[in-house]
Write an enzyme that holds these catalytic residues in place. Structure first.
Site, short mmCIF file in Angstrom:
data_model
loop_
_atom_site.label_atom_id
_atom_site.label_comp_id
_atom_site.label_asym_id
_atom_site.label_seq_id
_atom_site.Cartn_x
_atom_site.Cartn_y
_atom_site.Cartn_z
N CYS A 112 -28.06 71.70 64.70
CA CYS A 112 -29.12 71.31 63.78
C CYS A 112 -28.56 70.51 62.60
CB CYS A 112 -29.91 72.54 63.33
SG CYS A 112 -31.51 72.12 62.57
N HIS A 220 -31.45 75.10 68.24
CA HIS A 220 -30.67 76.26 67.82
C HIS A 220 -30.26 77.13 69.01
CE1 HIS A 220 -30.82 76.17 63.37
NE2 HIS A 220 -31.83 75.36 63.60
N GLU A 222 -27.78 79.00 69.25
CA GLU A 222 -27.18 80.27 68.83
C GLU A 222 -28.16 81.44 68.85
OE1 GLU A 222 -29.35 79.23 65.15
OE2 GLU A 222 -28.30 78.07 66.69
#
Length: 251
Positions: A112, A220, A222
């Protein structure tokens, strides 16, 4: 000890004090999916920890997402409106280290804001508010929704053929979440697009001329990476590169 991945911190204030911090979700994804030890690098205002020192203490670097926007002056745009959340210390530390680390072959993953930092550090520009551009989606999350909804699948990305992302995920398109306001406008020299959204927003980039593993994505991965096949593959590929770098450095 497992290979080490450095993360340059965000800065924020709580009461009269400044804090250096990194979101837990990045740390957990690195531990669970990349099998590495994360360390936090403070975004110092004086005598910052430079690229050479980072390479001495770590085997790779993760440029995370964050709630702040990159200062518009960093890419030649007019000053942001009053009240926009910026983090000049993070900008100073990330943008100064990134080119040297990239050209050294140091394994690098951007997420990001990290994608935006890669683009700006190498001479590209951003849309400060991509949702204000005709024909573009609103890529921001609904802050009133539960966090699982905010980080849930939101739109698809189309993967460019013969790129590193395609080699990692083995798919031509897949769904991603979307939690950002800024986006790439002019692609930096040397960067290659790895994926697009349907509205033409650049969703992933790499620098194929750099000697080491590098990839940056606008979404994202993660977020609960171990529950998502594409996200797991991205972190695993990064982890493999970090382990290989550590082994070569120790030989």
């Amino acid at each position: 000890m497992k290979p080490v991945v450095a993360i340059i911190c965000d800065t924020t204030h709580s009461g009269p004090h400044m804090y250096h911090q990194v979101g837990d979700k990045y740390i957990v994804a690195l531990r669970r999916c990349a099998d590495v030890t994360p360390i936090l690098i403070p975004a110092l205002s004086t005598d910052p920890i430079g690229a050479d020192d980072i390479m001495k203490i770590a085997d790779g670097i993760l440029y995370t997402g964050g709630y702040s926007n990159i200062q518009r002056s960093r890419y030649g745009d007019a000053e942001a409106p009053s009240g926009e959340h910026e983090d000049p210390l993070r900008d100073a530390n990330t943008l100064s280290t990134l080119p040297d680390l990239l050209q050294s072959g140091f394994p690098m993953l951007g997420i990001c804001r990290g994608l935006q930092e890669m683009n700006v550090a190498l001479g590209g520009t951003l849309y400060p508010r991509v949702h204000e551009i005709d024909g573009r989606f609103d890529h921001r999350e609904d802050k009133n929704a539960p966090v699982d909804v905010q980080y849930g699948p939101a739109h698809s990305v189309s993967v460019v053929k013969d790129g590193i992302l395609g080699a990692i995920v083995g798919e031509e398109d897949f769904m991603v979440n979307t939690v950002h306001g800024q986006a790439i406008k002019d692609l930096a020299p040397g960067l290659q697009v790895e994926a697009f959204a349907d509205d033409t927003t650049i969703e992933a980039v790499s620098c194929p001329e750099a000697p080491g593993f590098n990839l940056a994505v606008q979404w994202h991965p993660e977020w609960r990476a171990w529950e998502n096949e594409q996200s797991s593959k991205i972190f695993r590929a990064f982890g493999d590169a970090v382990h290989a770098h550590n082994k070569a450095k120790s030989a």
